[in-house]
Design a protein around this motif. Structure first.
Motif, PDB file in Angstrom:
ATOM      1  N   LYS A  22       0.579  -1.076   0.246  1.00 62.74           N
ATOM      2  CA  LYS A  22       0.052   0.214  -0.223  1.00 62.74           C
ATOM      3  C   LYS A  22       1.225   1.094  -0.021  1.00 62.74           C
ATOM      4  CE  LYS A  22      -4.033  -2.214   2.111  1.00 62.74           C
ATOM      5  NZ  LYS A  22      -4.445  -2.337   3.654  1.00 62.74           N
ATOM      6  N   LEU A  23       0.249   2.482  -0.831  1.00 62.93           N
ATOM      7  CA  LEU A  23       1.519   3.501  -0.946  1.00 62.93           C
ATOM      8  C   LEU A  23       1.306   4.096   0.156  1.00 62.93           C
ATOM      9  CD1 LEU A  23       3.085   5.901  -2.223  1.00 62.93           C
ATOM     10  CD2 LEU A  23       0.168   6.729  -2.761  1.00 62.93           C
ATOM     11  N   ALA A  24      -0.055   4.327   0.855  1.00 56.97           N
ATOM     12  CA  ALA A  24      -0.429   4.859   2.484  1.00 56.97           C
ATOM     13  C   ALA A  24       0.982   3.950   3.730  1.00 56.97           C
ATOM     14  CB  ALA A  24      -1.243   4.882   3.781  1.00 56.97           C
ATOM     15  N   ASP A  25       1.502   2.709   3.442  1.00 57.90           N
ATOM     16  CA  ASP A  25       1.684   2.416   4.041  1.00 57.90           C
ATOM     17  C   ASP A  25       3.751   2.812   3.866  1.00 57.90           C
ATOM     18  OD1 ASP A  25       0.280   1.030   5.862  1.00 57.90           O
ATOM     19  OD2 ASP A  25       0.630  -0.938   4.690  1.00 57.90           O
ATOM     20  N   MET A  26       4.007   3.394   2.801  1.00 55.69           N
ATOM     21  CA  MET A  26       5.370   4.010   1.817  1.00 55.69           C
ATOM     22  C   MET A  26       5.648   5.208   2.642  1.00 55.69           C
ATOM     23  SD  MET A  26       5.407   2.295  -1.487  1.00 55.69           S
ATOM     24  CE  MET A  26       4.922  -0.313  -1.954  1.00 55.69           C
ATOM     25  N   LEU A  27       4.947   5.867   3.066  1.00 55.49           N
ATOM     26  CA  LEU A  27       4.694   7.185   3.280  1.00 55.49           C
ATOM     27  C   LEU A  27       5.935   7.985   4.607  1.00 55.49           C
ATOM     28  CD1 LEU A  27       1.546   8.503   2.228  1.00 55.49           C
ATOM     29  CD2 LEU A  27       3.403   8.379   0.856  1.00 55.49           C
ATOM     30  N   PRO A  28       6.466   8.884   4.600  1.00 59.73           N
ATOM     31  CA  PRO A  28       7.958   9.081   4.903  1.00 59.73           C
ATOM     32  C   PRO A  28       7.295   9.950   6.215  1.00 59.73           C
ATOM     33  CG  PRO A  28       8.281  10.256   3.143  1.00 59.73           C
ATOM     34  CD  PRO A  28       6.656   9.548   2.734  1.00 59.73           C
ATOM     35  N   ASP A  29       8.360  10.433   7.556  1.00 61.26           N
ATOM     36  CA  ASP A  29       8.123  10.944   8.396  1.00 61.26           C
ATOM     37  C   ASP A  29       8.275  12.318   8.113  1.00 61.26           C
ATOM     38  OD1 ASP A  29       6.413  11.807  10.959  1.00 61.26           O
ATOM     39  OD2 ASP A  29       7.854  10.747  12.445  1.00 61.26           O
ATOM     40  N   SER A  30       8.312  13.627   7.730  1.00 58.72           N
ATOM     41  CA  SER A  30       8.655  14.364   7.373  1.00 58.72           C
ATOM     42  C   SER A  30       8.090  15.513   7.598  1.00 58.72           C
ATOM     43  CB  SER A  30       9.034  14.232   6.124  1.00 58.72           C
ATOM     44  OG  SER A  30       9.432  14.182   4.910  1.00 58.72           O
ATOM     45  N   PRO A  31       8.223  15.947   9.314  1.00 63.45           N
ATOM     46  CA  PRO A  31       7.564  17.275  10.050  1.00 63.45           C
ATOM     47  C   PRO A  31       8.104  18.488   8.672  1.00 63.45           C
ATOM     48  CG  PRO A  31       9.270  16.247  10.729  1.00 63.45           C
ATOM     49  CD  PRO A  31      10.084  15.534   9.450  1.00 63.45           C
ATOM     50  N   GLY A  32       6.643  19.396   8.937  1.00 65.54           N
ATOM     51  CA  GLY A  32       6.802  20.630   7.447  1.00 65.54           C
ATOM     52  C   GLY A  32       6.752  19.906   6.448  1.00 65.54           C
TER      53      GLY A  32
END
Length: 404
Positions: free
Chosen positions: A273-283
């Motif tokens: 799933k694309l949703a599980d690949m998203l990085p945690d990037s503040p801002g």
């Protein structure tokens, strides 16, 4: 006195005509016997029932025997090819009616001499020999054309590759059989891959040497200055900071090179799933379309790809990161400062960066491409009126719905 039955005697004339006709046609002696083994043609019928082959026929079987003729010419020399003329073949066939043996057909013949046979059949023998020779020549020509030449061509290509000749790695024009075609394609493809890998390793070695030269030079210079005892504290702290920054740059560069090597060895994984690949990037605001998209990337590969692209976006002043999955094309766009036209075609080159002063190594997109190679595709920078736009076109057979 033994005599055949009246019913057998009634057909002796017809049987005699049949016997004479068979003798002229087959050159065999034919006797017709009744159910007791009596000869129907003899003026004084004699019994053949005591003969092994006739007795076998009278019992419903087929009797056959090979006997040496008592008057045959003998020879004291080594066995000759035509010595078989001293033998005679006897065959007895039962005549069965209503499940009863009512008579026997008794045949005998002496084989012809081999020399006489060859003299009679010389034309046929010459024709057979000629056809055999022509067939062998045609078969040999086909083998040479369909098998030997393609193998020789492959051998020559392999030798040329061993000598470093990389200019003639195109596929062969003639393969012969389907199996040889598959083998030839595999060999040529392997040679091209090895050649590309060799060129790539050479390029990477040159770039790594160039990239490491600057920080190594800075570290050596700073170390030499730190050896001076009269160096002011402020200068000493500045040199120590230089050592730290350049050391971190070298560590980052080496880590990314290691990642590229490791990722090239990994096989493609299960779509995720694309949703599980998203990085945690503040801002950085991340928008996905559609939200439930499944990409033909494994989870770890997808996370690595989007982490590097998000890092590039943040480094170029972006605060929005949009991901669109449509058909078999993945588009990633940010609202940062984008790239100049002169940089567009070089963004995916190893060690090419527009942020060298800010610590960029130019290996981020190389890491992404190393992953995408496992999926038979690559990332491409596309002109955009605002921000940076990247496109990844996956092969049709790489789509999740087409994978089994």
């Amino acid at each position: 006195m033994l005599t055949p039955g009246p019913r057998h005697l009634a057909i002796t004339t017809d049987l005699e005509l049949l016997s004479n006709r068979a003798r002229r046609t087959t050159l065999s002696n034919v006797l017709f016997l009744d159910h007791k083994g009596l000869d129907l043609h003899a003026d004084t019928p004699g019994s053949f029932a005591e003969l092994t082959e006739v007795n076998e026929a009278l019992n419903g079987g087929i009797g056959a025997v090979l006997r040496w003729r008592s008057g045959a010419e003998t020879s004291s020399s080594f066995i000759r090819l035509n010595r078989g003329t001293g033998f005679r073949v006897f065959v007895a066939y039962p005549v069965i009616s209503e499940n009863r043996v009512i008579g026997v057909v008794y045949l005998s013949r002496t084989p012809d001499e081999l020399g006489a046979y060859l003299s009679e059949e010389w034309l046929s023998i010459i024709v057979v020999a000629a056809v055999t020779a022509i067939g062998a020549a045609v078969l040999g020509a086909l083998l040479v054309r369909q098998v030997s030449r393609p193998i020789m061509d492959l051998r020559n290509r392999a030798r040329a590759l061993a000598r470093g000749d990389l200019e003639n790695l195109d596929h062969l024009h003639r393969y012969g059989t389907r199996e040889l075609a598959q083998l030839g394609d595999a060999v040529v493809s392997m040679a091209k891959t090895l050649s590309e890998r060799s060129t790539e390793i050479s390029t990477y070695t040159t770039h790594v040497t160039h990239e490491l030269k600057a920080p190594v030079t800075a570290i050596i210079s700073a170390s030499e200055l730190l050896e001076e005892s009269s160096l002011p504290d402020a200068s000493r702290r500045q040199l120590l900071q230089t050592l730290k920054v350049q050391g971190q740059r070298m560590e980052k560069l080496l880590n990314q090179l290691r990642d590229i090597t490791r990722l090239r060895q990994q096989m493609r994984g299960t779509p995720a799933k694309l949703a599980d690949m998203l990085p945690d990037s503040p801002g950085l605001r991340i928008i996905t379309t559609p939200v439930d998209a499944i990409l033909p990337l494994s989870l770890i590969h997808g996370q690595t790809v989007f982490a590097h692209l998000a890092q590039n976006a943040v480094g170029h002043g972006a605060d929005q990161f949009r991901i669109v999955w449509r058909d078999n094309v993945l588009e990633i766009q940010d609202n940062g400062e984008g790239f100049q036209d002169k940089d567009m075609k070089r963004l995916t080159e190893p060690f090419y960066t527009t942020r060298r002063d800010n610590g960029g190594t130019g290996l981020g997109l190389s890491v992404v491409n190393a992953i995408l190679e496992r999926y038979d595709t690559q990332i491409e920078a596309v002109p955009s009126p605002g921000g940076a736009l990247f496109r990844i076109a996956f092969p049709i057979d790489g789509l999740p719905e087409n994978r089994t």
